[in-house]
Design a protein around this motif. Structure first.
Motif, short mmCIF file in Angstrom:
data_model
loop_
_atom_site.label_atom_id
_atom_site.label_comp_id
_atom_site.label_asym_id
_atom_site.label_seq_id
_atom_site.Cartn_x
_atom_site.Cartn_y
_atom_site.Cartn_z
N VAL A 191 -59.44 -24.22 -0.52
CA VAL A 191 -60.26 -25.41 -0.30
C VAL A 191 -61.67 -25.15 -0.82
CG1 VAL A 191 -61.23 -26.97 1.44
CG2 VAL A 191 -58.92 -26.09 1.72
N ASP A 192 -62.22 -26.13 -1.52
CA ASP A 192 -63.60 -26.04 -1.98
C ASP A 192 -64.54 -26.15 -0.79
OD1 ASP A 192 -65.78 -26.07 -3.84
OD2 ASP A 192 -65.89 -28.24 -3.58
N PRO A 193 -65.56 -25.30 -0.69
CA PRO A 193 -66.47 -25.38 0.46
C PRO A 193 -67.15 -26.75 0.60
CG PRO A 193 -66.78 -23.31 -0.68
CD PRO A 193 -65.84 -24.13 -1.52
N GLY A 194 -67.25 -27.48 -0.50
CA GLY A 194 -67.85 -28.81 -0.42
C GLY A 194 -67.02 -29.79 0.39
N ALA A 195 -65.73 -29.52 0.53
CA ALA A 195 -64.88 -30.40 1.33
C ALA A 195 -65.19 -30.30 2.81
CB ALA A 195 -63.41 -30.06 1.08
N ALA A 225 -72.52 -25.54 2.44
CA ALA A 225 -72.91 -24.62 1.38
C ALA A 225 -72.24 -23.27 1.59
CB ALA A 225 -74.42 -24.45 1.34
N LEU A 226 -72.03 -22.57 0.48
CA LEU A 226 -71.54 -21.20 0.53
C LEU A 226 -72.78 -20.31 0.62
CD1 LEU A 226 -68.95 -19.56 0.45
CD2 LEU A 226 -69.19 -19.43 -2.02
N VAL A 227 -72.97 -19.65 1.76
CA VAL A 227 -74.21 -18.92 2.02
C VAL A 227 -74.26 -17.61 1.26
CG1 VAL A 227 -75.59 -17.84 3.83
CG2 VAL A 227 -74.49 -20.02 4.26
N ALA A 228 -73.20 -16.82 1.29
CA ALA A 228 -73.19 -15.53 0.62
C ALA A 228 -71.93 -15.44 -0.25
CB ALA A 228 -73.22 -14.39 1.63
N GLY A 254 -68.54 -13.66 2.03
CA GLY A 254 -69.02 -15.04 1.92
C GLY A 254 -68.88 -15.80 3.22
N THR A 255 -69.78 -16.73 3.44
CA THR A 255 -69.77 -17.54 4.65
C THR A 255 -70.00 -19.00 4.26
OG1 THR A 255 -70.68 -15.73 5.94
CG2 THR A 255 -70.87 -17.92 6.87
N VAL A 256 -69.22 -19.89 4.84
CA VAL A 256 -69.42 -21.32 4.65
C VAL A 256 -70.26 -21.82 5.81
CG1 VAL A 256 -68.30 -23.56 4.52
CG2 VAL A 256 -67.26 -21.59 3.39
N ARG A 257 -71.35 -22.50 5.50
CA ARG A 257 -72.24 -23.03 6.53
C ARG A 257 -72.30 -24.55 6.42
NH1 ARG A 257 -77.53 -20.01 7.17
NH2 ARG A 257 -76.17 -18.85 8.55
N VAL A 258 -72.05 -25.21 7.53
CA VAL A 258 -72.15 -26.67 7.61
C VAL A 258 -73.34 -27.00 8.50
CG1 VAL A 258 -71.04 -28.80 8.36
CG2 VAL A 258 -69.69 -27.01 7.26
N THR A 259 -74.25 -27.80 7.99
CA THR A 259 -75.45 -28.21 8.72
C THR A 259 -75.41 -29.72 8.94
OG1 THR A 259 -76.69 -26.44 7.66
CG2 THR A 259 -77.96 -28.16 8.75
N VAL A 260 -75.59 -30.13 10.17
CA VAL A 260 -75.59 -31.56 10.51
C VAL A 260 -76.94 -31.89 11.15
CG1 VAL A 260 -74.47 -33.41 11.81
CG2 VAL A 260 -73.11 -31.49 10.94
N ARG A 261 -77.62 -32.86 10.59
CA ARG A 261 -78.85 -33.38 11.17
C ARG A 261 -78.58 -34.80 11.62
NH1 ARG A 261 -79.87 -31.09 6.60
NH2 ARG A 261 -80.89 -29.08 6.57
#
Length: 117
Positions: A47-51, A75-78, A83-90
């Motif tokens: 899966v693409d991290p953008g999904a 975003a892919l952080v590292a 590697g780590t996938v980070r999802v940020t919600v504001r």
């Protein structure tokens, strides 16, 4: 009669404040769980991290409404093995019921990237 009216008004305001605080905590927990679930989905090997952002937005919209899923980033952080996938919600904090106000919160969900090979 006057004392009852004053005490009843105070207890009603206190009860509504506690209920509103519970709604705000519920929305925060839903948004956080959706961010973590989206990060784990985006961390899958095929899966693409953008999904992850689309998955998170969908989960939030289904649970508390699309108004809370407007600003979601993934975003892919590292890079590499760690590697780590980070999802940020504001999103906004609900002020009256689920109607949001000017107060904002930011929630982050991380997941380690899965690699095959």
């Amino acid at each position: 009669m006057a004392e009852f009216t004053m005490v009843a008004a105070l207890l009603t305001a206190l009860t509504l404040g506690v209920v509103q605080f519970g709604i705000a905590v519920y929305v925060r927990n839903v948004v956080h769980d959706a961010a973590v679930e989206g990060a784990y989905y985006g961390a899958l090997a095929d899966v693409d991290p953008g999904a992850a952002a689309a998955r998170t937005s969908d989960l939030i919209a289904r649970a508390v409404g699309p108004d809370y899923a407007r600003d979601v980033e993934a975003a892919l952080v590292a890079e590499g093995v760690n590697g780590t996938v980070r999802v940020t919600v504001r999103t906004a904090v609900p002020v009256v019921g689920l109607w949001s106000g000017p107060i904002a919160m930011e929630v982050v969900g991380d997941a380690p990237r899965e690699y095959l090979g």
